[in-house]
Design a protein around this motif. Structure first.
Motif, PDB file in Angstrom:
ATOM      1  N   LEU A  54       0.835  -1.200   0.000  1.00  0.00           N
ATOM      2  CA  LEU A  54       0.000   0.000   0.000  1.00  0.00           C
ATOM      3  C   LEU A  54       0.872   1.253   0.000  1.00  0.00           C
ATOM      4  O   LEU A  54       0.617   2.206  -0.725  1.00  0.00           O
ATOM      5  CB  LEU A  54      -0.931   0.004   1.221  1.00  0.00           C
ATOM      6  CG  LEU A  54      -1.787   1.255   1.438  1.00  0.00           C
ATOM      7  CD1 LEU A  54      -2.781   1.446   0.297  1.00  0.00           C
ATOM      8  CD2 LEU A  54      -2.516   1.171   2.765  1.00  0.00           C
ATOM      9  N   TYR A  55       1.932   1.247   0.802  1.00  0.00           N
ATOM     10  CA  TYR A  55       2.794   2.421   0.913  1.00  0.00           C
ATOM     11  C   TYR A  55       3.928   2.463  -0.100  1.00  0.00           C
ATOM     12  O   TYR A  55       4.300   3.532  -0.573  1.00  0.00           O
ATOM     13  CB  TYR A  55       3.356   2.537   2.338  1.00  0.00           C
ATOM     14  CG  TYR A  55       2.302   2.976   3.317  1.00  0.00           C
ATOM     15  CD1 TYR A  55       1.835   4.283   3.332  1.00  0.00           C
ATOM     16  CD2 TYR A  55       1.735   2.074   4.209  1.00  0.00           C
ATOM     17  CE1 TYR A  55       0.854   4.683   4.210  1.00  0.00           C
ATOM     18  CE2 TYR A  55       0.751   2.464   5.094  1.00  0.00           C
ATOM     19  CZ  TYR A  55       0.313   3.777   5.086  1.00  0.00           C
ATOM     20  OH  TYR A  55      -0.664   4.174   5.962  1.00  0.00           O
ATOM     21  N   SER A  69      -3.203   4.984 -12.645  1.00  0.00           N
ATOM     22  CA  SER A  69      -4.373   4.689 -13.485  1.00  0.00           C
ATOM     23  C   SER A  69      -4.103   3.526 -14.433  1.00  0.00           C
ATOM     24  O   SER A  69      -4.952   2.661 -14.622  1.00  0.00           O
ATOM     25  CB  SER A  69      -4.791   5.923 -14.285  1.00  0.00           C
ATOM     26  OG  SER A  69      -5.302   6.900 -13.431  1.00  0.00           O
ATOM     27  N   SER A  70      -2.925   3.494 -15.028  1.00  0.00           N
ATOM     28  CA  SER A  70      -2.566   2.376 -15.919  1.00  0.00           C
ATOM     29  C   SER A  70      -2.497   1.074 -15.139  1.00  0.00           C
ATOM     30  O   SER A  70      -2.952   0.028 -15.603  1.00  0.00           O
ATOM     31  CB  SER A  70      -1.218   2.633 -16.593  1.00  0.00           C
ATOM     32  OG  SER A  70      -1.279   3.776 -17.391  1.00  0.00           O
ATOM     33  N   THR A 119      -2.347  -6.012  -6.681  1.00  0.00           N
ATOM     34  CA  THR A 119      -2.881  -5.205  -7.778  1.00  0.00           C
ATOM     35  C   THR A 119      -4.110  -4.445  -7.312  1.00  0.00           C
ATOM     36  O   THR A 119      -4.281  -3.268  -7.619  1.00  0.00           O
ATOM     37  CB  THR A 119      -3.236  -6.116  -8.972  1.00  0.00           C
ATOM     38  OG1 THR A 119      -2.082  -6.842  -9.360  1.00  0.00           O
ATOM     39  CG2 THR A 119      -3.745  -5.313 -10.144  1.00  0.00           C
ATOM     40  N   THR A 120      -4.963  -5.113  -6.570  1.00  0.00           N
ATOM     41  CA  THR A 120      -6.187  -4.477  -6.077  1.00  0.00           C
ATOM     42  C   THR A 120      -5.867  -3.333  -5.129  1.00  0.00           C
ATOM     43  O   THR A 120      -6.483  -2.261  -5.209  1.00  0.00           O
ATOM     44  CB  THR A 120      -7.078  -5.519  -5.375  1.00  0.00           C
ATOM     45  OG1 THR A 120      -7.368  -6.568  -6.305  1.00  0.00           O
ATOM     46  CG2 THR A 120      -8.371  -4.899  -4.888  1.00  0.00           C
ATOM     47  N   ILE A 121      -4.897  -3.523  -4.236  1.00  0.00           N
ATOM     48  CA  ILE A 121      -4.537  -2.471  -3.280  1.00  0.00           C
ATOM     49  C   ILE A 121      -4.055  -1.217  -4.018  1.00  0.00           C
ATOM     50  O   ILE A 121      -4.468  -0.107  -3.693  1.00  0.00           O
ATOM     51  CB  ILE A 121      -3.493  -2.987  -2.261  1.00  0.00           C
ATOM     52  CG1 ILE A 121      -4.174  -3.962  -1.297  1.00  0.00           C
ATOM     53  CG2 ILE A 121      -2.845  -1.838  -1.500  1.00  0.00           C
ATOM     54  CD1 ILE A 121      -3.238  -4.711  -0.380  1.00  0.00           C
ATOM     55  N   LYS A 125      -6.037   2.620  -4.423  1.00  0.00           N
ATOM     56  CA  LYS A 125      -5.451   3.924  -4.108  1.00  0.00           C
ATOM     57  C   LYS A 125      -5.912   4.997  -5.094  1.00  0.00           C
ATOM     58  O   LYS A 125      -5.899   6.177  -4.773  1.00  0.00           O
ATOM     59  CB  LYS A 125      -3.925   3.845  -4.105  1.00  0.00           C
ATOM     60  CG  LYS A 125      -3.380   3.207  -2.842  1.00  0.00           C
ATOM     61  CD  LYS A 125      -1.894   3.310  -2.774  1.00  0.00           C
ATOM     62  CE  LYS A 125      -1.498   4.689  -2.321  1.00  0.00           C
ATOM     63  NZ  LYS A 125      -0.103   4.812  -1.945  1.00  0.00           N
ATOM     64  N   ALA A 126      -6.324   4.587  -6.279  1.00  0.00           N
ATOM     65  CA  ALA A 126      -6.800   5.542  -7.274  1.00  0.00           C
ATOM     66  C   ALA A 126      -8.187   6.080  -6.916  1.00  0.00           C
ATOM     67  O   ALA A 126      -8.586   7.134  -7.409  1.00  0.00           O
ATOM     68  CB  ALA A 126      -6.837   4.886  -8.661  1.00  0.00           C
TER      69      ALA A 126
END
Length: 186
Positions: A54-55, A69-70, A119-121, A125-126
């Motif tokens: 996450l960080y 975003s990509s 990938t989900t984390i 964040k977006a």
């Protein structure tokens, strides 16, 4: 800063991706083979991996010249494929076989905190605030611990049919989540 709706959304998304209930057949099989699963160890290691990603995940992406975003769109595609796996009962992603302690490998990584979860984390964040993502991760870690600790009891209650139904329901939820992520980041 804390938003209950966001926390619940993140928790549900991560719950669907981690799919600890859908992974019960694997967890039960590993428990039979190794004799015991160290629930605390598996939960702590998977939580540490999720928080670290996450960080540090975004910095890692910048190192490779990829924007969030990509990565979110790529994550949406992976989540879509995971959903298809769950619904169709076919393996799209190659599963690796490891020997040794089942608590860390393969339970903490890659079963709980694997590529789909990471990938989900990053994708989350977006759309969501970091404290809400952390809260969602914490809620999932509590649930993961409970499921790991009571896997034998759950096995007798659900049976093979119940586990299959839950897996398909969460597969459909993942498909819907992936389409939402794709639409909002494309």
């Amino acid at each position: 800063m804390f938003n209950l709706k966001e926390i619940l959304s993140v928790a549900l998304i991560l719950f669907s991706v981690i799919d600890v209930v859908g992974s019960l057949p694997i967890i039960i099989d590993l428990r039979r083979k190794t004799g015991k699963i160290e629930s605390e160890k598996a939960t702590l290691v998977s939580g540490l991996l999720m928080v670290l990603f996450l960080y540090a995940g975004e910095s890692l992406l910048k190192l490779f010249g990829v924007d969030v975003s990509s990565f979110a769109v790529a994550g949406a595609l992976i989540i879509f494929l995971l959903g298809l796996e769950m619904i169709l009962g076919r393996n799209i992603f190659k599963e690796e076989v490891h020997t040794g302690s089942a608590s860390i490998v393969p339970i903490a990584f890659p079963l709980i905190a694997g590529a789909g979860t990471m990938t989900t984390i990053i994708s989350l964040k977006a759309e969501y605030a970091t404290p809400n993502i952390l809260s969602g991760i914490l809620l999932n870690l509590i649930l993961i611990y409970v499921v790991l600790k009571s896997s034998a009891w759950i096995e007798t209650r659900l049976g093979p049919g119940g586990t299959s139904i839950l897996r398909k329901i969460f597969g459909i939820i993942l498909l819907a989540i992936s389409i939402k992520l794709f639409k909002s980041n494309f």
